[in-house]
Design a protein around this motif. Structure first.
Motif, PDB file in Angstrom:
ATOM      1  N   THR A 162       2.279  -2.751   2.174  1.00 58.23           N
ATOM      2  CA  THR A 162       1.557  -2.313   0.967  1.00 58.23           C
ATOM      3  C   THR A 162       2.269  -2.803  -0.287  1.00 58.23           C
ATOM      4  OG1 THR A 162       0.855  -0.341   2.184  1.00 58.23           O
ATOM      5  CG2 THR A 162       0.519  -0.325  -0.188  1.00 58.23           C
ATOM      6  N   LEU A 163       3.603  -2.816  -0.273  1.00 57.03           N
ATOM      7  CA  LEU A 163       4.350  -3.353  -1.411  1.00 57.03           C
ATOM      8  C   LEU A 163       4.075  -4.845  -1.580  1.00 57.03           C
ATOM      9  CD1 LEU A 163       6.535  -3.152  -3.638  1.00 57.03           C
ATOM     10  CD2 LEU A 163       8.236  -3.636  -1.849  1.00 57.03           C
ATOM     11  N   VAL A 164       4.072  -5.591  -0.479  1.00 56.33           N
ATOM     12  CA  VAL A 164       3.770  -7.028  -0.565  1.00 56.33           C
ATOM     13  C   VAL A 164       2.361  -7.236  -1.127  1.00 56.33           C
ATOM     14  CG1 VAL A 164       3.489  -9.163   0.746  1.00 56.33           C
ATOM     15  CG2 VAL A 164       5.367  -7.614   1.294  1.00 56.33           C
ATOM     16  N   HIS A 165       1.420  -6.381  -0.726  1.00 53.39           N
ATOM     17  CA  HIS A 165       0.064  -6.473  -1.275  1.00 53.39           C
ATOM     18  C   HIS A 165       0.064  -6.198  -2.776  1.00 53.39           C
ATOM     19  CE1 HIS A 165      -3.901  -4.661  -2.377  1.00 53.39           C
ATOM     20  NE2 HIS A 165      -4.324  -5.755  -1.781  1.00 53.39           N
ATOM     21  N   ALA A 166       0.831  -5.196  -3.207  1.00 57.82           N
ATOM     22  CA  ALA A 166       0.890  -4.887  -4.640  1.00 57.82           C
ATOM     23  C   ALA A 166       1.474  -6.046  -5.435  1.00 57.82           C
ATOM     24  CB  ALA A 166       1.717  -3.624  -4.859  1.00 57.82           C
ATOM     25  N   LEU A 167       2.459  -6.747  -4.850  1.00 56.24           N
ATOM     26  CA  LEU A 167       3.071  -7.883  -5.534  1.00 56.24           C
ATOM     27  C   LEU A 167       2.193  -9.121  -5.523  1.00 56.24           C
ATOM     28  CD1 LEU A 167       6.705  -7.496  -4.122  1.00 56.24           C
ATOM     29  CD2 LEU A 167       6.078  -7.344  -6.546  1.00 56.24           C
ATOM     30  N   SER A 168       1.448  -9.324  -4.433  1.00 58.76           N
ATOM     31  CA  SER A 168       0.735 -10.589  -4.240  1.00 58.76           C
ATOM     32  C   SER A 168      -0.782 -10.499  -4.389  1.00 58.76           C
ATOM     33  CB  SER A 168       1.042 -11.138  -2.842  1.00 58.76           C
ATOM     34  OG  SER A 168       0.484 -10.294  -1.842  1.00 58.76           O
TER      35      SER A 168
ATOM     36  N   ILE B 184      14.241   1.569  -7.527  1.00 59.30           N
ATOM     37  CA  ILE B 184      13.038   1.576  -8.357  1.00 59.30           C
ATOM     38  C   ILE B 184      11.990   2.509  -7.752  1.00 59.30           C
ATOM     39  CG2 ILE B 184      11.250   0.157  -9.438  1.00 59.30           C
ATOM     40  CD1 ILE B 184      14.113  -0.510 -10.282  1.00 59.30           C
ATOM     41  N   PRO B 185      11.609   3.591  -8.464  1.00 57.42           N
ATOM     42  CA  PRO B 185      10.555   4.469  -7.951  1.00 57.42           C
ATOM     43  C   PRO B 185       9.178   3.836  -8.181  1.00 57.42           C
ATOM     44  CG  PRO B 185      11.335   5.267 -10.067  1.00 57.42           C
ATOM     45  CD  PRO B 185      12.166   4.057  -9.749  1.00 57.42           C
ATOM     46  N   VAL B 186       8.374   3.746  -7.123  1.00 56.12           N
ATOM     47  CA  VAL B 186       7.058   3.114  -7.250  1.00 56.12           C
ATOM     48  C   VAL B 186       6.029   3.854  -6.411  1.00 56.12           C
ATOM     49  CG1 VAL B 186       8.183   0.846  -7.466  1.00 56.12           C
ATOM     50  CG2 VAL B 186       7.167   1.501  -5.293  1.00 56.12           C
ATOM     51  N   SER B 187       4.778   3.558  -6.686  1.00 59.76           N
ATOM     52  CA  SER B 187       3.676   3.836  -5.765  1.00 59.76           C
ATOM     53  C   SER B 187       2.999   2.496  -5.509  1.00 59.76           C
ATOM     54  CB  SER B 187       2.672   4.833  -6.353  1.00 59.76           C
ATOM     55  OG  SER B 187       1.503   4.883  -5.538  1.00 59.76           O
ATOM     56  N   SER B 188       3.304   1.904  -4.352  1.00 61.47           N
ATOM     57  CA  SER B 188       2.711   0.602  -4.040  1.00 61.47           C
ATOM     58  C   SER B 188       1.202   0.705  -3.913  1.00 61.47           C
ATOM     59  CB  SER B 188       3.302   0.051  -2.733  1.00 61.47           C
ATOM     60  OG  SER B 188       4.674  -0.199  -2.871  1.00 61.47           O
ATOM     61  N   LEU B 189       0.733   1.818  -3.352  1.00 66.00           N
ATOM     62  CA  LEU B 189      -0.708   1.989  -3.149  1.00 66.00           C
ATOM     63  C   LEU B 189      -1.460   1.943  -4.471  1.00 66.00           C
ATOM     64  CD1 LEU B 189      -2.995   2.611  -1.135  1.00 66.00           C
ATOM     65  CD2 LEU B 189      -2.553   5.046  -1.540  1.00 66.00           C
ATOM     66  N   HIS B 190      -0.897   2.566  -5.496  1.00 61.48           N
ATOM     67  CA  HIS B 190      -1.560   2.617  -6.811  1.00 61.48           C
ATOM     68  C   HIS B 190      -0.993   1.594  -7.797  1.00 61.48           C
ATOM     69  CE1 HIS B 190      -3.740   6.210  -5.577  1.00 61.48           C
ATOM     70  NE2 HIS B 190      -2.599   6.717  -5.133  1.00 61.48           N
ATOM     71  N   LYS B 191      -0.106   0.726  -7.314  1.00 64.50           N
ATOM     72  CA  LYS B 191       0.501  -0.328  -8.131  1.00 64.50           C
ATOM     73  C   LYS B 191       1.197   0.218  -9.376  1.00 64.50           C
ATOM     74  CE  LYS B 191      -2.490  -4.103  -6.566  1.00 64.50           C
ATOM     75  NZ  LYS B 191      -3.326  -5.257  -6.953  1.00 64.50           N
TER      76      LYS B 191
END
Length: 414
Positions: A23-29, A182-189
């Motif tokens: 999901t993180l790779v999807h958020a980046l790419s 780094i705090p993130v939400s990959s799902l919500h970018k």
């Protein structure tokens, strides 16, 4: 035609299964790299996935994080409406987190420049594969790590802070103790631009190296669809990373260990007919990115990752092929884990040996002092003094128990 900008670093994901690496790779790419039916059905990465992304500067964005990647662009614009300015490209390697796929993970990180350690903020730290992946990164000598505290949308502030403290404790007294978290939400970018900015800031461009061309094969494919007419068939494709030198379309290459003929191995020689990064066709493969090389090989030789673990180079320049290895063994100490302190090797023990991009089952022949002799089920091509990660079943789990330095063995092809 504009000149293609070659990626100049390789960053791998790492972390426990289902913590959100893909999901993180999807958020980046903006692309799902899990594309196989089994991966989609099981909602987990099974094979290595890789993709190249651009890192763009958004000059008037507020705050300190002004670098975004393709996944944050909308209609070709930055989130604030700026026209993005391309700074560089990097390759992202997405690895599986499940413990039974630790071999796939280790084979993928042989020559990466940095890692994104993804940790689920709603779970205690470390989870089993968080620890195994971090151990693998340590053995391979990595010194660049960005911790991505994912799934912030699932926890409250107190839970997030407790998880942060656990991450800091886990990394204390290690080479990664000062790594950014780094705090993130990959799902919500959410906060993905912070990850992009830190990749650009902390991961230096890989310098182009000289020497003989050398490539490690991470994937191999038959790209022909069923029913393709004979006159439309194309040769097999090798996917992987160049670790030194360069090669161009038209160059002749050798692949080792090659084909097994009885008790011997015969190297495979073919020609490069195409080179691609993603959908971009280029003329030269060199260090810094993950590339696909089209060849004249019968695609039956490359289908279903059958050449993964191979080494590619100019004919006559590749290292020996070994059917048995003599390794100088170094144990991995993990404070508080008594089970690994007691690990030893007996003749006929089954272990996994990971060298370069190869992950090969081995049978222990003998273990005396720090000398570990292993008979391989499948030969590998490697230089003497190469580092090999050793995994073994401990309490019914595959664990990294140490590493070995290749000191010789039985070379079936010099």
């Amino acid at each position: 035609m504009s000149k293609y900008i070659y990626p100049n670093a390789i960053i791998a994901t790492a972390g426990h299964v289902d913590h959100g690496k893909t999901t993180l790779v999807h958020a980046l790419s903006g692309v799902w790299v899990a594309r196989y039916s089994e991966e989609i059905k099981r909602a987990m990465t099974v094979k290595l996935g890789y993709i190249t992304i651009g890192l763009y500067e958004c000059p008037s964005m507020e705050g300190e994080f002004r670098i975004v990647s393709d996944g944050l662009l909308k209609d070709g614009k930055c989130p604030n409406g700026d026209d993005p300015v391309l700074r560089r490209k990097v390759s992202i390697l997405d690895v599986p987190g499940h413990e039974v796929l630790i071999s796939t993970m280790i084979s993928g990180i042989s020559y990466i420049d940095a890692a994104l350690l993804v940790i689920d903020a709603s779970m205690s730290v470390p989870q089993p594969q968080t620890e195994e992946h971090f151990t693998a990164l340590t053995i391979m000598g990595l010194n660049k790590l960005i911790v991505v505290q994912n799934k912030l949308d699932l926890v409250n502030k107190e839970q997030a802070l407790e998880n942060y403290k656990q991450i800091k404790q886990f990394l204390s007294n290690t080479w990664a103790r000062n790594s950014p978290i780094i705090p993130v939400s990959s799902l919500h970018k959410v906060n993905i631009e912070a990850v992009s900015t830190l990749i650009d800031k902390l991961v230096p461009p890989k310098e182009t190296s000289g020497g003989n061309f050398r490539m490690l094969v991470l994937r191999s494919f038959n790209v022909n669809r069923p029913g393709t007419p004979p006159d439309k068939l194309v040769g097999g494709v090798l996917g992987g990373t160049v670790i030194r030198g360069s090669a161009k379309v038209g160059d002749e290459i050798e692949i080792r260990p090659g084909l097994k003929l009885g008790n011997k191995y015969e190297p495979i020689v073919t020609k490069i007919v195409s080179i691609a990064i993603g959908n971009e066709h280029i003329e030269e493969a060199r260090p810094g990115g993950l590339v696909g090389i089209g060849t004249e090989l019968d695609p039956a030789l490359t289908k279903a990752d059958s050449l993964v673990g191979s080494v590619v180079g100019k004919p006559g320049t590749l290292p020996p092929v070994w059917s048995e290895l003599t390794l100088e063994f170094h144990r991995i100490e993990r404070p508080g884990d008594q089970s690994l302190k007691e690990v030893t090797f007996k003749p006929k023990d089954v272990i996994m040996v990971h060298v370069g991009s190869a992950a090969v089952m081995g049978i222990v022949k003998g273990f005396h002092g720090d000398k570990l002799d292993v008979i391989l089920r499948k030969a590998v091509s490697a230089e003497e003094n190469s580092k090999a990660v050793i995994t073994k079943q401990v309490n019914n789990r595959w664990r990294i128990v140490g590493y070995g330095i290749l000191k010789g063995g039985n070379a079936v092809l010099e």
